[in-house]
Design a protein around this motif. Structure first.
Motif, mmCIF file in Angstrom:
data_model
loop_
_atom_site.group_PDB
_atom_site.id
_atom_site.type_symbol
_atom_site.label_atom_id
_atom_site.label_comp_id
_atom_site.label_asym_id
_atom_site.label_seq_id
_atom_site.Cartn_x
_atom_site.Cartn_y
_atom_site.Cartn_z
ATOM 1 N N SER A 74 0.836 -1.198 0.000
ATOM 2 C CA SER A 74 0.000 0.000 0.000
ATOM 3 C C SER A 74 0.873 1.251 0.000
ATOM 4 O O SER A 74 2.085 1.185 0.251
ATOM 5 N N THR A 229 -7.140 -0.954 -1.620
ATOM 6 C CA THR A 229 -7.794 -1.461 -2.825
ATOM 7 C C THR A 229 -9.298 -1.263 -2.761
ATOM 8 O O THR A 229 -9.929 -0.869 -3.746
ATOM 9 N N ASP A 233 -11.521 1.008 -5.309
ATOM 10 C CA ASP A 233 -12.630 0.426 -6.069
ATOM 11 C C ASP A 233 -13.936 1.173 -5.812
ATOM 12 O O ASP A 233 -14.721 1.398 -6.730
#
Length: 337
Positions: A74, A229, A233
């Motif tokens: 990350s 993530t 998204d």
């Protein structure tokens, strides 16, 4: 304001790099092999050139993203690791004692500064340029093909990425405490991205309540990556519902939903061009673009090798006009004509 800043800061501790980062270190080799100044030219239109505070060096930010991709971490964890990993600091052209960036700056860079930049073409062109310069590419032929399989150069769907990252997180946790299985939410049984996002959010909430567990570095890294993530998204779903993906056919009796990646590569297996289309697009229609992009990248294209999809009449005429040898089984539409 953007300015060229990529010079190693003066420091009395610079000799540490020669002691700690060996000559065969991958990042040292990349620094010696690649001139990253092309990043300035590509990103200059996304910065103010003459006023405001100095921006963090775009090359450094670009290199952070390179590290992030290689190590699958990350934004938070790739910056954290750059605090103490001397090979990272060397690669980022930092002095050993220099402070790292705030992770939010990296998030902003990848979401805003790289907007409208065709990274795929940029990186392919740079790869081909280096391969030709180092005489890795010696051929004058390209091989063309299209894929909708899970090849290594194909991107996974957002749902597949979430499933993969949540699985890795669970496996990491089971190595520490297998009893956590009973606390985790039930996995989704649908193919809906929103359902997978909801599952991952619930999984994250459960894990975050385990204060001891999240202190393990290997858990923390996987958790941060999954959380990032999910956030990306959710943001992307708010922007677009991906109405472009359409049904295409692998064969007369099989279909898939999504996109095709059309590729050209040298005989040395170096990708020289790529285009991405919706699933129903004809492979042969991409031939001219793949040839033109390969030439733009620096290839001298004398021969093109492909299957029958690429030998349609228009492609044969294009190849003859440009004195390119097209090696492909004759398309049925030509023989029937």
């Amino acid at each position: 304001m953007i300015q060229k800043q990529q010079s190693m800061a003066l420091s009395p501790y610079m000799e540490l790099y020669n002691l700690i980062v060996p000559a065969d270190n991958m990042l040292r080799k990349i620094n010696e092999l690649i001139d990253f100044s092309f990043v300035y030219e590509e990103l200059k239109d996304n910065y103010c050139l003459d006023n405001g505070r100095n921006a963090i060096d775009p090359i450094r930010m670009f290199k952070y993203l390179f590290l992030k991709t290689v190590h699958d971490l990350s934004d938070v964890d790739i910056v954290e690791r750059s605090k103490y990993d001397m090979s990272f600091k060397y690669f980022l052209n930092m002095a050993p004692e220099e402070q790292v960036i705030d992770p939010s700056s990296l998030t902003k860079f990848r979401k805003l500064r790289l907007k409208d930049i065709n990274l795929l073409d940029l990186l392919i062109n740079k790869t081909v340029e280096i391969a030709i310069e180092k005489e890795v590419i010696k051929s004058n032929s390209i091989i063309v093909d299209a894929t909708h399989t899970k090849a290594r150069y194909n991107q996974k769907t957002p749902k597949e990425v979430l499933m993969d990252r949540s699985k890795k997180l669970r496996k990491t946790i089971y190595q520490i405490d297998e009893n956590m299985k009973s606390k985790f939410p039930s996995k989704t049984t649908t193919d809906v991205l929103e359902d997978e996002i909801k599952y991952c959010q619930d999984l994250i909430d459960v894990i975050k309540k385990e204060e001891v567990l999240v202190q393990y570095p290997k858990v923390k890294e996987q958790l941060n990556l999954l959380e990032e993530t999910v956030a990306d998204d959710v943001e992307q779903l708010q922007i677009s519902e991906d109405k472009d993906a359409k049904v295409g056919h692998k064969s007369a009796d099989s279909a898939f939903f999504g996109y095709k990646t059309h590729l050209a590569m040298s005989e040395e297996r170096i990708i020289t061009a790529a285009t991405i289309t919706t699933g129903e697009k004809n492979d042969g229609k991409q031939l001219e673009a793949l040839i033109e992009k390969s030439i733009e990248a620096g290839m001298e294209v004398e021969t093109v090798i492909g299957d029958a999809a690429y030998s349609e009449k228009g492609n044969i005429e294009y190849a003859n006009k440009n004195e390119i040898k097209l090696v492909a089984k004759l398309n049925p539409s030509v023989t029937q004509g």
